[in-house]
Design a protein around this motif. Sequence first.
Motif, PDB file in Angstrom:
ATOM      1  N   PRO A   1     -38.131 -21.487  -8.496  1.00  0.00           N
ATOM      2  CA  PRO A   1     -38.900 -21.090  -7.473  1.00  0.00           C
ATOM      3  C   PRO A   1     -38.157 -20.229  -6.278  1.00  0.00           C
ATOM      4  O   PRO A   1     -38.760 -19.021  -5.657  1.00  0.00           O
ATOM      5  CB  PRO A   1     -39.660 -22.281  -6.888  1.00  0.00           C
ATOM      6  CG  PRO A   1     -38.788 -23.312  -7.246  1.00  0.00           C
ATOM      7  CD  PRO A   1     -38.249 -22.993  -8.732  1.00  0.00           C
TER       8      PRO A   1
ATOM      9  N   HIS B   1     -44.595 -22.222  -7.677  1.00  0.00           N
ATOM     10  CA  HIS B   1     -44.460 -22.010  -6.032  1.00  0.00           C
ATOM     11  C   HIS B   1     -45.145 -23.363  -5.550  1.00  0.00           C
ATOM     12  O   HIS B   1     -44.810 -23.969  -4.696  1.00  0.00           O
ATOM     13  CB  HIS B   1     -45.042 -20.878  -5.407  1.00  0.00           C
ATOM     14  CG  HIS B   1     -45.109 -20.943  -4.163  1.00  0.00           C
ATOM     15  ND1 HIS B   1     -44.089 -21.010  -3.193  1.00  0.00           N
ATOM     16  CD2 HIS B   1     -45.916 -21.052  -3.136  1.00  0.00           C
ATOM     17  CE1 HIS B   1     -44.366 -21.036  -2.060  1.00  0.00           C
ATOM     18  NE2 HIS B   1     -45.584 -21.018  -2.093  1.00  0.00           N
TER      19      HIS B   1
ATOM     20  N   GLY C   1     -45.833 -26.255  -6.965  1.00  0.00           N
ATOM     21  CA  GLY C   1     -45.228 -27.320  -7.468  1.00  0.00           C
ATOM     22  C   GLY C   1     -45.737 -27.636  -9.039  1.00  0.00           C
ATOM     23  O   GLY C   1     -45.390 -28.827  -9.520  1.00  0.00           O
TER      24      GLY C   1
ATOM     25  N   ARG D   1     -45.349 -27.958 -12.846  1.00  0.00           N
ATOM     26  CA  ARG D   1     -44.295 -28.118 -13.913  1.00  0.00           C
ATOM     27  C   ARG D   1     -44.976 -28.420 -15.290  1.00  0.00           C
ATOM     28  O   ARG D   1     -46.215 -28.707 -15.250  1.00  0.00           O
ATOM     29  CB  ARG D   1     -43.332 -28.992 -13.338  1.00  0.00           C
ATOM     30  CG  ARG D   1     -42.495 -28.896 -12.176  1.00  0.00           C
ATOM     31  CD  ARG D   1     -41.533 -27.669 -12.102  1.00  0.00           C
ATOM     32  NE  ARG D   1     -40.854 -27.730 -10.889  1.00  0.00           N
ATOM     33  CZ  ARG D   1     -41.451 -26.827  -9.916  1.00  0.00           C
ATOM     34  NH1 ARG D   1     -42.334 -26.254  -9.934  1.00  0.00           N
ATOM     35  NH2 ARG D   1     -40.532 -26.843  -8.721  1.00  0.00           N
TER      36      ARG D   1
ATOM     37  N   LYS E   1     -37.852 -29.080  -6.786  1.00  0.00           N
ATOM     38  CA  LYS E   1     -38.186 -27.884  -6.020  1.00  0.00           C
ATOM     39  C   LYS E   1     -37.044 -27.543  -5.095  1.00  0.00           C
ATOM     40  O   LYS E   1     -36.596 -26.522  -5.032  1.00  0.00           O
ATOM     41  CB  LYS E   1     -39.574 -28.265  -5.192  1.00  0.00           C
ATOM     42  CG  LYS E   1     -39.724 -27.276  -3.866  1.00  0.00           C
ATOM     43  CD  LYS E   1     -40.197 -25.864  -4.437  1.00  0.00           C
ATOM     44  CE  LYS E   1     -40.682 -25.106  -2.981  1.00  0.00           C
ATOM     45  NZ  LYS E   1     -41.103 -23.681  -3.527  1.00  0.00           N
ATOM     46  N   GLU E   2     -36.224 -28.748  -4.685  1.00  0.00           N
ATOM     47  CA  GLU E   2     -35.200 -28.448  -3.918  1.00  0.00           C
ATOM     48  C   GLU E   2     -33.705 -28.164  -4.759  1.00  0.00           C
ATOM     49  O   GLU E   2     -33.446 -29.134  -5.303  1.00  0.00           O
ATOM     50  CB  GLU E   2     -34.828 -29.556  -2.814  1.00  0.00           C
ATOM     51  CG  GLU E   2     -35.981 -29.739  -1.873  1.00  0.00           C
ATOM     52  CD  GLU E   2     -36.160 -28.741  -1.045  1.00  0.00           C
ATOM     53  OE1 GLU E   2     -35.192 -28.014  -0.669  1.00  0.00           O
ATOM     54  OE2 GLU E   2     -37.203 -28.181  -0.619  1.00  0.00           O
TER      55      GLU E   2
END
Length: 446
Positions: free
Chosen positions: A180, A226, A228, A230, A251-252
């Motif tokens: 992302p 974006h 979240g 998956r 995400k991070e």
Amino acid sequence: MVETPAGCVFEDIQHEDIQVEAAVGRGTFGVVFKAVWKGKDVAIKTIESDNERNAFLVELRQLSRVNHPNIVKLYGSCDNPVCLVMEYAECGSLYNLLHSADPQPHYTASHAMSWCLQCAQGVAYLHAMKPKALIHRDLKPPNLLLVARGTVLKICDFGTACDIQTYMTNNKGSAAWMAPEVFEGSNYSEKCDVFSWGIILWEVITRKKPFDEIGGSAFCIMWAVHRGTRPPLIKGLPEPIETLMTRCWDKEPSQRPSMNEVKNTMSHLMKYFPGSDEPLSLPHQSAANKSGSSSATSTGKSQLHSFYQYMIVSVNLLKMYMVNNEVSAFSTNGFDSSIPMAYLKLDHQLQPLAPCPNSKESMAVFEQHIRVAQEYLKVQSEIAHLVRTKQELMSELEQDQREQQTSSRLIEEHSKLLEENSNLSAYCQGLKSKLSLIKSQNQHHS
């Protein structure tokens, strides 16, 4: 002939020394042809316009720096016409093997895990290069080639690669596998390759195209990622594999493991997946190179069913939550079906030596060890169950505490509002009294 700092040797090749045969694909730039050079099959990558020259130079510069068994080898380049001469992958891309039209080649969970391990090895090598490490930035099955009858994987297409020290913000890669932070325009690092690897792991296990159910344009996939979204978790997937996969697509970027950690984890898990060096039974090469979506015929379903049967065996090896002495492993996949599962579930160092069938004493010791192993696994299962139960209770307790805190805060706020309301009412009543007094005084004076 030029020797690069990485120890790779590539040549300035004359085009007349190459016998071009047929087009076999397309990369980030240009068309790829199968050809013969110095008596061996090679891949020729050409450019179609001057606009592709920059990507050509990037790939030439980056490939000339690398030398790894899981990265496609660069033999040299031509100046006129401009092209790269590279190692030829006779089995085509991993993407075509996964999603080609029926009959789809059959592969096992061992092959799937091995491909992902080899991909991780190649990318870990790129990330660890000195003095400048590389980010691939376009890691996806179309850029993963197979050789040695499908058992060896090689990473290709370095037209979008960049130095790790160069934090890029331009949009590179392909939507379904793209991290992302890449399409969001944020600064990104080598962890974007880790995200892509996690999606690839899901893809080779499920044999499904990631985000295929979303449909629409690449922007639909980007928007979903974006927000979240998956790929759905895989039912029955061993916990260590699921944990690694979900960590990779976090995400991070800082929460994702390094590719070196991915490589080490996969290497450890591979001991539970023997048979990855078994050659695949591949269809005729021309059919393997055809593009097309997979169809759910009875043959394809049968192959996937067999694949998941093998995965279930690996679940039993990796997770000690279920103890079923009646279950035996599939001998066709490399296990001896006469050995109880309890024996196979044990850590390698705890497994007893194979007994001597001609010695009653040896067989008795072995059988006793198996019984102890069954009891050991039963205790481990109970411990695991209790740990999970404790975690669930702790989670419920924390939730209750949060709800109590929320209730207390709401009660406190309600009390304050009542107090303020009372004060405002008293103040309003006072104002009304003053207003009445002023009106009566005005009437008296008039």
